[in-house]
Design a protein around this motif. Structure first.
Motif, PDB file in Angstrom:
ATOM      1  N   LEU A   1       0.827  -1.215   0.000  1.00 56.18           N
ATOM      2  CA  LEU A   1       0.000   0.000   0.000  1.00 56.18           C
ATOM      3  C   LEU A   1       0.864   1.269   0.000  1.00 56.18           C
ATOM      4  CD1 LEU A   1      -2.764  -1.144   2.499  1.00 56.18           C
ATOM      5  CD2 LEU A   1      -2.997  -0.801   0.038  1.00 56.18           C
ATOM      6  N   ILE A   2       1.956   1.234   0.737  1.00 57.56           N
ATOM      7  CA  ILE A   2       2.866   2.394   0.774  1.00 57.56           C
ATOM      8  C   ILE A   2       3.534   2.582  -0.583  1.00 57.56           C
ATOM      9  CG2 ILE A   2       4.986   3.293   1.811  1.00 57.56           C
ATOM     10  CD1 ILE A   2       4.112   1.813   4.408  1.00 57.56           C
ATOM     11  N   LEU A   3       3.938   1.475  -1.202  1.00 57.15           N
ATOM     12  CA  LEU A   3       4.562   1.548  -2.523  1.00 57.15           C
ATOM     13  C   LEU A   3       3.569   2.075  -3.561  1.00 57.15           C
ATOM     14  CD1 LEU A   3       7.314   0.782  -3.752  1.00 57.15           C
ATOM     15  CD2 LEU A   3       6.355  -1.443  -4.304  1.00 57.15           C
ATOM     16  N   LEU A   4       2.335   1.622  -3.476  1.00 51.62           N
ATOM     17  CA  LEU A   4       1.283   2.094  -4.379  1.00 51.62           C
ATOM     18  C   LEU A   4       1.043   3.589  -4.201  1.00 51.62           C
ATOM     19  CD1 LEU A   4      -1.052   1.472  -6.384  1.00 51.62           C
ATOM     20  CD2 LEU A   4      -2.461   0.984  -4.389  1.00 51.62           C
ATOM     21  N   THR A   5       0.947   4.028  -2.960  1.00 49.02           N
ATOM     22  CA  THR A   5       0.714   5.449  -2.679  1.00 49.02           C
ATOM     23  C   THR A   5       1.878   6.310  -3.167  1.00 49.02           C
ATOM     24  OG1 THR A   5      -0.554   4.820  -0.731  1.00 49.02           O
ATOM     25  CG2 THR A   5       0.189   7.105  -0.852  1.00 49.02           C
ATOM     26  N   GLY A   6       3.102   5.881  -2.898  1.00 48.48           N
ATOM     27  CA  GLY A   6       4.270   6.625  -3.375  1.00 48.48           C
ATOM     28  C   GLY A   6       4.341   6.673  -4.889  1.00 48.48           C
ATOM     29  N   GLY A   7       3.952   5.577  -5.536  1.00 47.44           N
ATOM     30  CA  GLY A   7       3.940   5.555  -6.991  1.00 47.44           C
ATOM     31  C   GLY A   7       2.907   6.511  -7.570  1.00 47.44           C
ATOM     32  N   ILE A   8       1.744   6.560  -6.944  1.00 45.46           N
ATOM     33  CA  ILE A   8       0.701   7.482  -7.412  1.00 45.46           C
ATOM     34  C   ILE A   8       1.174   8.929  -7.265  1.00 45.46           C
ATOM     35  CG2 ILE A   8      -1.607   8.363  -6.891  1.00 45.46           C
ATOM     36  CD1 ILE A   8      -2.399   5.453  -6.237  1.00 45.46           C
ATOM     37  N   VAL A   9       1.825   9.230  -6.154  1.00 48.93           N
ATOM     38  CA  VAL A   9       2.347  10.587  -5.942  1.00 48.93           C
ATOM     39  C   VAL A   9       3.405  10.914  -6.987  1.00 48.93           C
ATOM     40  CG1 VAL A   9       3.729  11.996  -4.367  1.00 48.93           C
ATOM     41  CG2 VAL A   9       1.807  10.682  -3.494  1.00 48.93           C
ATOM     42  N   GLY A  10       4.283   9.958  -7.278  1.00 46.73           N
ATOM     43  CA  GLY A  10       5.348  10.195  -8.258  1.00 46.73           C
ATOM     44  C   GLY A  10       4.820  10.382  -9.668  1.00 46.73           C
TER      45      GLY A  10
ATOM     46  N   ALA B   1       1.618  11.309 -10.486  1.00 48.06           N
ATOM     47  CA  ALA B   1       0.773  12.507 -10.530  1.00 48.06           C
ATOM     48  C   ALA B   1       1.613  13.779 -10.521  1.00 48.06           C
ATOM     49  CB  ALA B   1      -0.200  12.515  -9.356  1.00 48.06           C
ATOM     50  N   GLY B   2       2.736  13.761  -9.827  1.00 48.66           N
ATOM     51  CA  GLY B   2       3.589  14.939  -9.760  1.00 48.66           C
ATOM     52  C   GLY B   2       4.545  15.060 -10.928  1.00 48.66           C
ATOM     53  N   GLN B   3       4.570  14.054 -11.814  1.00 49.37           N
ATOM     54  CA  GLN B   3       5.493  14.025 -12.946  1.00 49.37           C
ATOM     55  C   GLN B   3       6.928  14.318 -12.489  1.00 49.37           C
ATOM     56  OE1 GLN B   3       4.928  13.303 -16.359  1.00 49.37           O
ATOM     57  NE2 GLN B   3       3.048  12.456 -15.497  1.00 49.37           N
ATOM     58  N   PHE B   4       7.334  13.634 -11.391  1.00 57.62           N
ATOM     59  CA  PHE B   4       8.691  13.802 -10.883  1.00 57.62           C
ATOM     60  C   PHE B   4       9.691  13.248 -11.893  1.00 57.62           C
ATOM     61  CE2 PHE B   4       7.085  13.350  -6.231  1.00 57.62           C
ATOM     62  CZ  PHE B   4       6.532  14.607  -6.295  1.00 57.62           C
ATOM     63  N   ARG B   5      10.940  13.676 -11.741  1.00 52.61           N
ATOM     64  CA  ARG B   5      11.991  13.140 -12.586  1.00 52.61           C
ATOM     65  C   ARG B   5      12.099  11.646 -12.291  1.00 52.61           C
ATOM     66  NH1 ARG B   5      17.411  15.044 -10.932  1.00 52.61           N
ATOM     67  NH2 ARG B   5      16.084  16.740 -10.337  1.00 52.61           N
ATOM     68  N   GLY B   6      12.098  10.823 -13.318  1.00 56.90           N
ATOM     69  CA  GLY B   6      12.125   9.378 -13.132  1.00 56.90           C
ATOM     70  C   GLY B   6      10.749   8.830 -12.799  1.00 56.90           C
ATOM     71  N   TRP B   7       9.713   9.481 -13.302  1.00 56.60           N
ATOM     72  CA  TRP B   7       8.346   9.061 -12.987  1.00 56.60           C
ATOM     73  C   TRP B   7       8.063   7.647 -13.493  1.00 56.60           C
ATOM     74  CZ3 TRP B   7       5.052   7.740 -16.865  1.00 56.60           C
ATOM     75  CH2 TRP B   7       5.382   8.161 -18.151  1.00 56.60           C
ATOM     76  N   GLN B   8       8.891   7.123 -14.387  1.00 62.57           N
ATOM     77  CA  GLN B   8       8.718   5.754 -14.860  1.00 62.57           C
ATOM     78  C   GLN B   8       8.884   4.759 -13.708  1.00 62.57           C
ATOM     79  OE1 GLN B   8      10.884   7.948 -16.193  1.00 62.57           O
ATOM     80  NE2 GLN B   8      10.146   8.346 -18.279  1.00 62.57           N
ATOM     81  N   PHE B   9       9.769   5.068 -12.782  1.00 63.19           N
ATOM     82  CA  PHE B   9       9.924   4.216 -11.598  1.00 63.19           C
ATOM     83  C   PHE B   9       8.667   4.270 -10.739  1.00 63.19           C
ATOM     84  CE2 PHE B   9      14.487   5.104 -12.469  1.00 63.19           C
ATOM     85  CZ  PHE B   9      14.880   3.794 -12.686  1.00 63.19           C
ATOM     86  N   ALA B  10       8.021   5.426 -10.719  1.00 61.80           N
ATOM     87  CA  ALA B  10       6.780   5.565  -9.963  1.00 61.80           C
ATOM     88  C   ALA B  10       5.663   4.749 -10.611  1.00 61.80           C
ATOM     89  CB  ALA B  10       6.383   7.028  -9.853  1.00 61.80           C
TER      90      ALA B  10
END
Length: 186
Positions: A19-28, A30-39
């Motif tokens: 669940l934490i990994l899923l939440t962090g991925g959604i944040v990454g 949605a925020g279009q962070f650098r390396g969003w592919q990992f998210a």
């Protein structure tokens, strides 16, 4: 002291880390962070881990409580046989899934938690534990005991049955013999 069932702890840890990994991925993502592919990978990995870990395993004591709605997931996990039943495989699978999550700040916490769950699963596998499905069983009703059908008539505290006074109705018409009056007449 009782034997610790490590798989139970690993299951809870892995479900929370999914669940934490899923939440962090959604944040990454949605925020279009650098390396969003990992998210995006973390979203898929988090969903996979949650689906794999949602069904609880049967405990060796037999005091297992299934999660709500776990039956359909149990059937799916059981269908893969030894791949999902063996905790060595789960330990290495979770360790491998957690590695890409370490490359992005939003998914690092989920990655670390999944790595800890992997270590706990490894401890469970070393101790010889394995996943056993909790399947529903038909409950057989025991016949109702006579004491339940006839509730107590007098309030607590009640003396034991042998110490209770007999009611006049229960003596089948026999009169009560007072031992003091019998000895006084003689």
């Amino acid at each position: 002291m009782g034997k610790i069932e490590w798989a139970m702890w690993a299951n809870e840890q892995a479900l929370a880390s999914g669940l934490i990994l899923l939440t962090g991925g959604i944040v990454g993502v949605a925020g279009q962070f650098r390396g969003w592919q990992f998210a995006a990978y973390a979203v898929a990995a988090g969903v996979f881990v949650c689906l794999l870990e949602y069904p609880r395993s049967k405990r060796s004591k037999g005091t297992s409580v299934a999660r709500t709605g776990q039956y359909c997931f149990t059937v799916c996990v059981k269908a893969f046989g030894p791949l999902t039943r063996n905790y060595y495989i789960r330990a290495f699978l979770h360790a491998a899934i957690s590695v890409p999550g370490g490359f992005m700040l939003a998914t690092v916490l989920g990655c670390v938690c999944l790595g800890i769950a992997s270590l706990i699963y490894l401890a469970a596998a070393i101790r010889g534990e394995h996943w056993e499905p909790i399947l529903p069983h038909k409950e057989t009703r025991k016949p109702v005991a006579e004491s339940i059908k006839n509730p107590p008539q007098n309030p607590p505290p009640r003396p034991p049955p042998e110490m209770r006074r007999k009611r006049v109705d229960d003596l089948e018409g026999a009169a009560y013999d007072n031992p003091i009056s019998v000895t006084a007449n003689e």
